[in-house]
Design a protein around this motif. Structure first.
Motif, short mmCIF file in Angstrom:
data_model
loop_
_atom_site.label_atom_id
_atom_site.label_comp_id
_atom_site.label_asym_id
_atom_site.label_seq_id
_atom_site.Cartn_x
_atom_site.Cartn_y
_atom_site.Cartn_z
N GLU A 1 0.78 -1.29 -0.12
CA GLU A 1 0.08 -0.07 -0.07
C GLU A 1 1.01 1.30 0.10
N GLN A 2 1.91 1.18 0.80
CA GLN A 2 2.85 2.34 0.91
C GLN A 2 3.64 2.39 -0.38
N SER B 1 5.07 4.72 -5.95
CA SER B 1 5.14 4.62 -7.58
C SER B 1 4.44 5.69 -7.97
N TYR B 2 3.23 5.99 -7.40
CA TYR B 2 2.54 7.18 -7.94
C TYR B 2 3.26 8.39 -8.15
N ASP C 1 7.42 -5.17 -13.98
CA ASP C 1 7.06 -3.67 -13.82
C ASP C 1 5.93 -3.17 -14.69
N GLY C 2 5.90 -2.02 -14.73
CA GLY C 2 4.64 -1.47 -15.36
C GLY C 2 4.84 -1.36 -16.84
N LEU D 1 -0.87 6.27 -14.66
CA LEU D 1 -1.86 5.44 -13.57
C LEU D 1 -1.01 5.25 -12.59
N ASP D 2 -1.67 4.32 -11.61
CA ASP D 2 -0.70 4.00 -10.43
C ASP D 2 0.64 3.48 -10.77
N TYR D 3 0.55 2.51 -11.66
CA TYR D 3 1.89 1.62 -11.99
C TYR D 3 2.36 1.84 -13.45
N ASP D 4 1.39 2.49 -14.21
CA ASP D 4 1.75 2.61 -15.93
C ASP D 4 1.93 4.05 -16.08
#
Ligand code: SF4
Length: 447
Positions: free
Chosen positions: A363-364, A369-370, A407-408, A432-435
Protein backbone atom coordinates in the motif's frame (compact mmCIF):
# COMPACT_ATOMS: atom_id res chain seq x y z
CA UNK A 1 2.95 -37.56 -38.40
CA UNK A 2 5.11 -35.68 -35.88
CA UNK A 3 4.30 -36.17 -32.21
CA UNK A 4 3.03 -32.93 -30.67
CA UNK A 5 4.64 -31.71 -27.47
CA UNK A 6 3.37 -28.89 -25.27
CA UNK A 7 5.50 -27.43 -22.45
CA UNK A 8 4.42 -25.14 -19.62
CA UNK A 9 7.14 -23.26 -17.81
CA UNK A 10 6.27 -22.23 -14.25
CA UNK A 11 8.15 -19.94 -11.86
CA UNK A 12 11.04 -17.65 -12.71
CA UNK A 13 12.91 -16.68 -15.86
CA UNK A 14 15.75 -19.00 -14.89
CA UNK A 15 13.30 -21.89 -15.20
CA UNK A 16 12.13 -20.40 -18.50
CA UNK A 17 15.66 -20.62 -19.90
CA UNK A 18 15.75 -24.31 -18.89
CA UNK A 19 12.42 -24.78 -20.69
CA UNK A 20 13.75 -23.07 -23.82
CA UNK A 21 16.71 -25.46 -23.88
CA UNK A 22 14.37 -28.48 -23.60
CA UNK A 23 12.17 -27.06 -26.40
CA UNK A 24 15.20 -26.77 -28.66
CA UNK A 25 16.20 -30.40 -28.05
CA UNK A 26 12.65 -31.65 -28.65
CA UNK A 27 12.22 -29.77 -31.92
CA UNK A 28 15.71 -30.72 -33.09
CA UNK A 29 14.62 -34.33 -32.58
CA UNK A 30 11.57 -33.87 -34.81
CA UNK A 31 8.85 -33.33 -32.22
CA UNK A 32 6.26 -30.70 -33.17
CA UNK A 33 5.94 -28.01 -30.52
CA UNK A 34 2.43 -26.79 -29.72
CA UNK A 35 1.16 -24.13 -27.34
CA UNK A 36 -2.19 -25.68 -26.38
CA UNK A 37 -2.23 -28.80 -24.17
CA UNK A 38 -5.62 -29.84 -25.52
CA UNK A 39 -3.97 -30.60 -28.89
CA UNK A 40 -0.73 -32.15 -27.68
CA UNK A 41 0.25 -35.78 -27.41
CA UNK A 42 2.78 -35.07 -24.70
CA UNK A 43 2.68 -32.47 -21.95
CA UNK A 44 5.85 -31.38 -20.15
CA UNK A 45 5.47 -29.34 -16.96
CA UNK A 46 8.61 -27.51 -15.84
CA UNK A 47 7.59 -26.85 -12.25
CA UNK A 48 8.51 -24.26 -9.63
CA UNK A 49 8.72 -25.33 -6.01
CA UNK A 50 10.59 -22.84 -3.82
CA UNK A 51 7.68 -21.48 -1.76
CA UNK A 52 4.20 -22.70 -0.79
CA UNK A 53 2.25 -20.59 -3.30
CA UNK A 54 4.49 -21.76 -6.17
CA UNK A 55 4.09 -25.38 -5.12
CA UNK A 56 0.30 -24.99 -5.07
CA UNK A 57 0.33 -23.48 -8.58
CA UNK A 58 2.48 -26.38 -9.85
CA UNK A 59 0.19 -29.00 -8.29
CA UNK A 60 -2.88 -27.27 -9.74
CA UNK A 61 -1.31 -27.24 -13.22
CA UNK A 62 -0.30 -30.91 -12.99
CA UNK A 63 -3.79 -31.98 -11.88
CA UNK A 64 -5.39 -29.95 -14.70
CA UNK A 65 -3.25 -31.79 -17.27
CA UNK A 66 -3.78 -35.13 -15.54
CA UNK A 67 -7.50 -34.54 -16.12
CA UNK A 68 -6.85 -33.91 -19.85
CA UNK A 69 -4.93 -37.20 -19.84
CA UNK A 70 -7.87 -38.98 -18.22
CA UNK A 71 -10.07 -37.57 -21.01
CA UNK A 72 -7.59 -38.94 -23.58
CA UNK A 73 -6.70 -35.45 -24.85
CA UNK A 74 -3.11 -35.79 -23.65
CA UNK A 75 -1.37 -39.14 -23.88
CA UNK A 76 1.81 -38.65 -21.86
CA UNK A 77 2.76 -36.37 -18.95
CA UNK A 78 6.33 -35.49 -17.96
CA UNK A 79 7.15 -33.54 -14.79
CA UNK A 80 10.44 -31.76 -14.13
CA UNK A 81 11.75 -28.62 -12.47
CA UNK A 82 12.17 -27.40 -8.90
CA UNK A 83 9.13 -29.17 -7.38
CA UNK A 84 10.17 -32.64 -8.58
CA UNK A 85 13.84 -31.90 -7.82
CA UNK A 86 12.93 -30.87 -4.28
CA UNK A 87 10.57 -33.74 -3.47
CA UNK A 88 11.91 -36.49 -5.82
CA UNK A 89 10.38 -39.92 -4.98
CA UNK A 90 7.65 -38.25 -2.91
CA UNK A 91 6.60 -36.31 -6.05
CA UNK A 92 6.72 -39.52 -8.13
CA UNK A 93 4.38 -41.19 -5.64
CA UNK A 94 2.16 -38.10 -5.41
CA UNK A 95 1.54 -38.00 -9.19
CA UNK A 96 0.93 -41.55 -10.46
CA UNK A 97 -0.64 -39.97 -13.56
CA UNK A 98 2.80 -38.80 -14.65
CA UNK A 99 4.71 -41.01 -17.10
CA UNK A 100 7.99 -39.44 -16.10
CA UNK A 101 9.08 -37.58 -12.98
CA UNK A 102 12.60 -36.27 -13.34
CA UNK A 103 15.03 -33.84 -11.76
CA UNK A 104 16.66 -30.71 -13.15
CA UNK A 105 19.81 -32.76 -13.87
CA UNK A 106 17.76 -34.84 -16.33
CA UNK A 107 16.42 -31.97 -18.46
CA UNK A 108 19.37 -32.46 -20.80
CA UNK A 109 18.06 -35.99 -21.54
CA UNK A 110 14.46 -34.91 -22.20
CA UNK A 111 14.48 -36.51 -25.68
CA UNK A 112 15.73 -39.89 -24.44
CA UNK A 113 13.21 -39.80 -21.56
CA UNK A 114 10.34 -38.95 -23.93
CA UNK A 115 11.37 -41.75 -26.32
CA UNK A 116 11.23 -44.25 -23.42
CA UNK A 117 7.89 -42.88 -22.20
CA UNK A 118 6.43 -43.21 -25.70
CA UNK A 119 7.49 -46.88 -25.57
CA UNK A 120 5.40 -47.33 -22.46
CA UNK A 121 8.04 -46.96 -19.74
CA UNK A 122 7.46 -44.91 -16.55
CA UNK A 123 10.61 -42.98 -15.78
CA UNK A 124 11.46 -41.81 -12.27
CA UNK A 125 14.97 -40.40 -12.36
CA UNK A 126 16.90 -37.80 -10.42
CA UNK A 127 20.42 -37.34 -11.75
CA UNK A 128 22.80 -35.18 -9.71
CA UNK A 129 21.64 -31.55 -9.87
CA UNK A 130 25.25 -30.65 -10.75
CA UNK A 131 24.52 -32.26 -14.15
CA UNK A 132 22.35 -29.29 -15.10
CA UNK A 133 23.51 -27.80 -18.37
CA UNK A 134 24.97 -24.32 -17.85
CA UNK A 135 24.34 -23.28 -21.45
CA UNK A 136 22.87 -24.65 -24.65
CA UNK A 137 20.80 -23.79 -27.71
CA UNK A 138 17.32 -22.45 -27.03
CA UNK A 139 14.02 -21.73 -28.63
CA UNK A 140 13.24 -18.23 -27.41
CA UNK A 141 9.73 -18.09 -25.97
CA UNK A 142 9.61 -14.39 -25.11
CA UNK A 143 8.67 -11.55 -27.47
CA UNK A 144 11.28 -11.64 -30.26
CA UNK A 145 13.24 -8.54 -29.23
CA UNK A 146 14.00 -9.38 -25.58
CA UNK A 147 15.37 -12.34 -23.75
CA UNK A 148 17.26 -13.53 -20.70
CA UNK A 149 20.90 -14.52 -20.32
CA UNK A 150 21.23 -16.93 -17.40
CA UNK A 151 24.85 -16.56 -16.31
CA UNK A 152 25.03 -19.22 -13.60
CA UNK A 153 23.17 -21.99 -11.83
CA UNK A 154 22.43 -22.54 -8.13
CA UNK A 155 23.29 -20.41 -5.11
CA UNK A 156 25.78 -20.55 -2.26
CA UNK A 157 24.47 -17.64 -0.18
CA UNK A 158 22.30 -19.95 1.94
CA UNK A 159 19.78 -17.44 3.27
CA UNK A 160 18.04 -19.26 6.13
CA UNK A 161 14.53 -18.93 4.65
CA UNK A 162 15.44 -20.09 1.13
CA UNK A 163 15.05 -23.57 -0.40
CA UNK A 164 16.86 -22.74 -3.64
CA UNK A 165 20.36 -23.90 -2.63
CA UNK A 166 18.97 -27.33 -1.67
CA UNK A 167 17.00 -27.48 -4.96
CA UNK A 168 19.49 -26.02 -7.47
CA UNK A 169 22.79 -26.76 -5.69
CA UNK A 170 25.78 -24.55 -5.11
CA UNK A 171 26.73 -21.63 -7.35
CA UNK A 172 28.19 -22.54 -10.78
CA UNK A 173 29.13 -19.83 -13.25
CA UNK A 174 28.66 -20.50 -16.97
CA UNK A 175 31.96 -20.07 -18.86
CA UNK A 176 32.14 -16.55 -20.33
CA UNK A 177 32.79 -17.65 -23.91
CA UNK A 178 29.61 -19.77 -23.84
CA UNK A 179 27.63 -16.77 -22.56
CA UNK A 180 29.06 -14.51 -25.25
CA UNK A 181 28.24 -17.10 -27.93
CA UNK A 182 24.68 -17.33 -26.58
CA UNK A 183 24.33 -13.52 -26.47
CA UNK A 184 25.73 -13.12 -29.98
CA UNK A 185 23.36 -15.78 -31.24
CA UNK A 186 20.41 -14.02 -29.60
CA UNK A 187 21.49 -10.65 -31.04
CA UNK A 188 21.80 -12.20 -34.51
CA UNK A 189 18.27 -13.54 -34.05
CA UNK A 190 16.56 -10.25 -33.26
CA UNK A 191 17.17 -9.77 -29.54
CA UNK A 192 18.01 -6.13 -28.74
CA UNK A 193 17.17 -6.18 -24.98
CA UNK A 194 19.12 -8.63 -22.82
CA UNK A 195 18.20 -9.23 -19.18
CA UNK A 196 21.04 -10.71 -17.12
CA UNK A 197 19.74 -13.26 -14.59
CA UNK A 198 20.93 -15.78 -11.99
CA UNK A 199 20.10 -16.49 -8.37
CA UNK A 200 22.88 -13.98 -7.67
CA UNK A 201 24.34 -12.21 -10.74
CA UNK A 202 26.90 -10.34 -8.63
CA UNK A 203 28.81 -13.50 -7.72
CA UNK A 204 29.57 -14.28 -11.36
CA UNK A 205 32.94 -15.87 -12.02
CA UNK A 206 34.18 -16.21 -8.44
CA UNK A 207 33.76 -20.02 -8.46
CA UNK A 208 35.08 -20.55 -11.99
CA UNK A 209 37.83 -17.92 -12.32
CA UNK A 210 38.67 -17.28 -8.67
CA UNK A 211 37.66 -13.65 -9.14
CA UNK A 212 34.51 -11.68 -9.91
CA UNK A 213 33.99 -11.36 -13.65
CA UNK A 214 30.58 -9.67 -13.88
CA UNK A 215 31.98 -6.31 -15.00
CA UNK A 216 34.18 -7.93 -17.64
CA UNK A 217 31.18 -9.89 -18.91
CA UNK A 218 29.04 -6.72 -19.05
CA UNK A 219 31.70 -4.77 -20.95
CA UNK A 220 31.99 -7.62 -23.50
CA UNK A 221 28.20 -7.85 -23.87
CA UNK A 222 28.11 -4.10 -24.54
CA UNK A 223 30.37 -4.70 -27.55
CA UNK A 224 27.68 -6.77 -29.24
CA UNK A 225 26.52 -4.22 -31.78
CA UNK A 226 22.89 -5.32 -32.17
CA UNK A 227 22.17 -5.23 -28.43
CA UNK A 228 20.58 -1.96 -27.35
CA UNK A 229 19.49 -2.47 -23.72
CA UNK A 230 21.26 -4.62 -21.14
CA UNK A 231 19.61 -4.91 -17.73
CA UNK A 232 21.16 -6.48 -14.62
CA UNK A 233 18.74 -8.31 -12.31
CA UNK A 234 19.16 -10.25 -9.02
CA UNK A 235 22.09 -8.31 -7.58
CA UNK A 236 23.16 -9.25 -4.06
CA UNK A 237 23.57 -5.91 -2.17
CA UNK A 238 26.88 -6.88 -0.53
CA UNK A 239 28.45 -7.67 -3.89
CA UNK A 240 27.59 -4.37 -5.56
CA UNK A 241 31.12 -3.03 -5.90
CA UNK A 242 32.32 0.43 -6.91
CA UNK A 243 33.54 -1.18 -10.15
CA UNK A 244 30.06 -2.52 -10.89
CA UNK A 245 28.48 0.86 -10.17
CA UNK A 246 30.97 2.54 -12.52
CA UNK A 247 30.36 -0.09 -15.21
CA UNK A 248 26.58 0.43 -15.11
CA UNK A 249 26.99 4.21 -14.96
CA UNK A 250 29.48 4.46 -17.85
CA UNK A 251 28.25 1.84 -20.32
CA UNK A 252 25.46 3.52 -22.38
CA UNK A 253 23.85 0.17 -23.29
CA UNK A 254 23.42 -0.85 -19.66
CA UNK A 255 20.10 0.64 -18.59
CA UNK A 256 20.18 2.66 -15.38
CA UNK A 257 18.09 0.09 -13.60
CA UNK A 258 19.17 -2.27 -10.85
CA UNK A 259 17.28 -5.12 -9.20
CA UNK A 260 18.72 -5.59 -5.70
CA UNK A 261 16.63 -7.86 -3.41
CA UNK A 262 17.40 -6.79 0.20
CA UNK A 263 14.64 -8.79 1.95
CA UNK A 264 14.75 -6.66 5.13
CA UNK A 265 16.64 -3.76 6.79
CA UNK A 266 16.70 -4.66 10.48
CA UNK A 267 20.17 -5.83 11.50
CA UNK A 268 18.92 -8.62 13.77
CA UNK A 269 16.49 -9.96 11.17
CA UNK A 270 19.17 -9.78 8.44
CA UNK A 271 21.53 -11.71 10.71
CA UNK A 272 18.92 -14.41 11.35
CA UNK A 273 18.31 -14.54 7.58
CA UNK A 274 22.05 -15.21 7.19
CA UNK A 275 22.37 -12.11 5.01
CA UNK A 276 25.60 -10.18 5.62
CA UNK A 277 23.83 -6.85 5.02
CA UNK A 278 23.26 -4.21 7.72
CA UNK A 279 20.98 -1.20 7.47
CA UNK A 280 24.00 1.08 7.39
CA UNK A 281 25.54 -0.89 4.49
CA UNK A 282 22.25 -0.77 2.58
CA UNK A 283 22.02 3.00 2.99
CA UNK A 284 25.64 3.26 1.84
CA UNK A 285 25.33 1.17 -1.33
CA UNK A 286 22.10 2.98 -2.28
CA UNK A 287 23.79 6.35 -1.65
CA UNK A 288 26.68 5.29 -3.94
CA UNK A 289 24.30 4.12 -6.67
CA UNK A 290 22.28 7.35 -6.57
CA UNK A 291 25.41 9.49 -6.47
CA UNK A 292 26.73 7.80 -9.61
CA UNK A 293 23.28 7.66 -11.30
CA UNK A 294 20.81 10.13 -9.73
CA UNK A 295 17.90 8.80 -11.85
CA UNK A 296 18.70 5.11 -11.40
CA UNK A 297 15.59 2.88 -11.18
CA UNK A 298 16.03 0.72 -8.07
CA UNK A 299 13.96 -2.44 -7.67
CA UNK A 300 13.97 -4.57 -4.55
CA UNK A 301 12.18 -7.48 -2.91
CA UNK A 302 11.20 -7.73 0.77
CA UNK A 303 9.99 -10.47 3.11
CA UNK A 304 7.58 -9.60 5.92
CA UNK A 305 6.72 -11.81 8.87
CA UNK A 306 10.09 -13.55 9.15
CA UNK A 307 10.08 -15.69 12.32
CA UNK A 308 10.36 -13.45 15.37
CA UNK A 309 9.77 -10.18 13.46
CA UNK A 310 8.42 -7.74 16.04
CA UNK A 311 6.02 -4.88 15.36
CA UNK A 312 8.93 -2.48 15.95
CA UNK A 313 11.16 -4.27 13.43
CA UNK A 314 8.32 -4.16 10.91
CA UNK A 315 7.81 -0.42 11.57
CA UNK A 316 11.53 0.00 10.96
CA UNK A 317 11.14 -1.69 7.57
CA UNK A 318 8.21 0.59 6.68
CA UNK A 319 10.22 3.67 7.65
CA UNK A 320 13.27 2.43 5.70
CA UNK A 321 11.30 1.83 2.47
CA UNK A 322 9.53 5.18 2.91
CA UNK A 323 12.93 6.81 3.32
CA UNK A 324 14.63 5.08 0.38
CA UNK A 325 11.60 5.18 -1.95
CA UNK A 326 12.55 2.26 -4.20
CA UNK A 327 11.17 2.85 -7.68
CA UNK A 328 9.98 -0.76 -7.93
CA UNK A 329 9.27 -3.07 -5.02
CA UNK A 330 7.82 -6.55 -4.48
CA UNK A 331 6.97 -7.82 -1.01
CA UNK A 332 6.26 -11.41 0.03
CA UNK A 333 4.84 -12.77 3.26
CA UNK A 334 7.40 -15.17 4.74
CA UNK A 335 6.77 -18.78 3.63
CA UNK A 336 7.81 -21.42 6.20
CA UNK A 337 9.69 -23.93 4.05
CA UNK A 338 10.54 -27.49 5.16
CA UNK A 339 14.24 -28.24 5.04
CA UNK A 340 15.27 -24.60 5.54
CA UNK A 341 16.93 -23.36 8.77
CA UNK A 342 14.31 -20.63 9.33
CA UNK A 343 11.57 -23.17 8.76
CA UNK A 344 12.60 -24.74 12.09
CA UNK A 345 12.84 -21.43 14.00
CA UNK A 346 10.50 -21.49 17.05
CA UNK A 347 8.93 -18.03 16.75
CA UNK A 348 6.81 -18.44 13.60
CA UNK A 349 4.17 -15.72 13.03
CA UNK A 350 0.52 -16.20 12.03
CA UNK A 351 -0.14 -16.13 8.28
CA UNK A 352 -2.59 -13.23 8.71
CA UNK A 353 0.06 -11.11 10.44
CA UNK A 354 2.66 -11.93 7.76
CA UNK A 355 0.26 -11.14 4.90
CA UNK A 356 -1.09 -7.99 6.58
CA UNK A 357 2.44 -6.62 6.88
CA UNK A 358 3.12 -7.36 3.19
CA UNK A 359 -0.12 -5.55 2.28
CA UNK A 360 0.91 -2.51 4.36
CA UNK A 361 4.26 -2.31 2.54
CA UNK A 362 2.60 -2.64 -0.89
CA UNK A 363 0.00 0.00 0.00
CA UNK A 364 2.85 2.33 0.94
CA UNK A 365 4.70 1.44 -2.27
CA UNK A 366 1.66 2.28 -4.40
CA UNK A 367 1.96 5.91 -3.24
CA UNK A 368 5.71 5.92 -3.86
CA UNK A 369 5.13 4.55 -7.38
CA UNK A 370 2.41 7.16 -7.97
CA UNK A 371 4.76 10.00 -6.95
CA UNK A 372 7.49 8.55 -9.19
CA UNK A 373 5.07 8.42 -12.13
CA UNK A 374 4.00 12.03 -11.40
CA UNK A 375 7.63 13.08 -11.85
CA UNK A 376 7.65 11.41 -15.29
CA UNK A 377 4.90 13.67 -16.66
CA UNK A 378 5.94 15.81 -19.60
CA UNK A 379 9.27 13.99 -19.93
CA UNK A 380 10.44 12.41 -23.21
CA UNK A 381 11.48 8.73 -23.11
CA UNK A 382 12.52 5.89 -25.37
CA UNK A 383 10.16 2.91 -25.26
CA UNK A 384 10.21 -0.44 -27.00
CA UNK A 385 6.96 -1.51 -28.63
CA UNK A 386 5.49 -4.75 -27.25
CA UNK A 387 2.12 -4.73 -29.03
CA UNK A 388 -1.22 -3.03 -29.78
CA UNK A 389 -4.06 -3.10 -27.24
CA UNK A 390 -7.21 -3.56 -29.31
CA UNK A 391 -9.44 -2.66 -26.33
CA UNK A 392 -7.64 0.55 -25.43
CA UNK A 393 -6.87 1.17 -29.14
CA UNK A 394 -3.30 2.13 -28.42
CA UNK A 395 0.17 0.64 -28.44
CA UNK A 396 1.89 -0.58 -25.30
CA UNK A 397 5.50 -1.23 -24.41
CA UNK A 398 8.21 -0.58 -21.84
CA UNK A 399 10.77 2.10 -21.12
CA UNK A 400 14.25 1.30 -19.82
CA UNK A 401 12.74 1.74 -16.33
CA UNK A 402 10.46 -1.28 -16.81
CA UNK A 403 11.80 -4.83 -16.61
CA UNK A 404 9.78 -7.45 -18.53
CA UNK A 405 6.84 -9.09 -16.74
CA UNK A 406 7.50 -7.59 -13.29
CA UNK A 407 7.17 -3.81 -13.81
CA UNK A 408 4.61 -1.46 -15.32
CA UNK A 409 3.99 -0.56 -18.94
CA UNK A 410 3.66 2.55 -21.03
CA UNK A 411 0.60 2.96 -23.25
CA UNK A 412 0.91 5.33 -26.18
CA UNK A 413 -0.74 6.57 -29.34
CA UNK A 414 1.03 6.89 -32.66
CA UNK A 415 0.14 8.53 -35.97
CA UNK A 416 2.07 5.88 -37.80
CA UNK A 417 1.98 2.07 -37.68
CA UNK A 418 4.54 0.63 -35.28
CA UNK A 419 6.24 -2.77 -35.18
CA UNK A 420 6.85 -4.99 -32.14
CA UNK A 421 10.46 -4.51 -31.06
CA UNK A 422 10.68 -0.97 -32.53
CA UNK A 423 12.20 1.68 -30.27
CA UNK A 424 10.18 4.91 -30.32
CA UNK A 425 10.35 8.32 -28.66
CA UNK A 426 7.41 9.13 -26.41
CA UNK A 427 6.26 12.23 -24.56
CA UNK A 428 4.62 11.16 -21.27
CA UNK A 429 1.36 13.07 -20.83
CA UNK A 430 -0.56 11.03 -18.26
CA UNK A 431 -0.22 8.23 -15.74
CA UNK A 432 -1.85 5.47 -13.71
CA UNK A 433 -0.65 3.99 -10.40
CA UNK A 434 1.98 1.74 -12.01
CA UNK A 435 1.77 2.62 -15.73
CA UNK A 436 2.47 5.66 -17.89
CA UNK A 437 0.56 7.10 -20.87
CA UNK A 438 1.97 9.09 -23.77
CA UNK A 439 2.24 9.73 -27.49
CA UNK A 440 4.94 9.00 -30.03
CA UNK A 441 6.88 12.08 -31.09
CA UNK A 442 9.39 12.02 -33.96
CA UNK A 443 12.19 13.48 -31.83
CA UNK A 444 15.42 11.53 -31.07
CA UNK A 445 16.38 13.46 -27.88
CA UNK A 446 14.77 11.00 -25.48
CA UNK A 447 16.03 9.82 -22.08
S1 SF4 B 1 20.53 -15.27 -2.55
FE1 SF4 B 1 19.45 -16.16 -0.83
S2 SF4 B 1 17.32 -15.89 -1.41
FE2 SF4 B 1 18.47 -15.68 -3.26
S3 SF4 B 1 18.53 -17.73 -4.17
FE3 SF4 B 1 20.36 -17.47 -2.91
S4 SF4 B 1 19.85 -18.35 -0.93
FE4 SF4 B 1 17.94 -17.95 -2.03
Amino acid sequence: MAIKVGLVSLGCEKNLVDSERMLHKLRAHGYELVTEFGESDVAVVNTCGFIQSAKEEAIETILEIAKLKEEGRVKKLILTGCLTERYKEEAAAEFPEADAVIGIGDNKDIVDILDKVLHGERIVRFSPKMDVELSGERILSTLPFFSYLKISEGCSNCCTYCAIPMIRGKYRSTPMEQLLDEANWMAENGVTELNIIAQDTTRYGEDLYGENKLCELLHKLCQIEKLRWIRVLYCYPERITDELIETIANEPKIVKYLDMPIQHCNDDILKRMNRPSTKAKLYEVIRKLRTAMPDIVLRTTLITGFPGETEEQFEELCKFTQDIMFTRLGCFAYSQEDGTKAGAFPDQLDDEVKQHRADVIMEQQMHISYDYNMRQLDTVKTAVVEGFDKWAECYFGRTAADAPDIDGKVFFSSERKLAVGEYVTIRINDMLDYDLLGEVIEDESAE
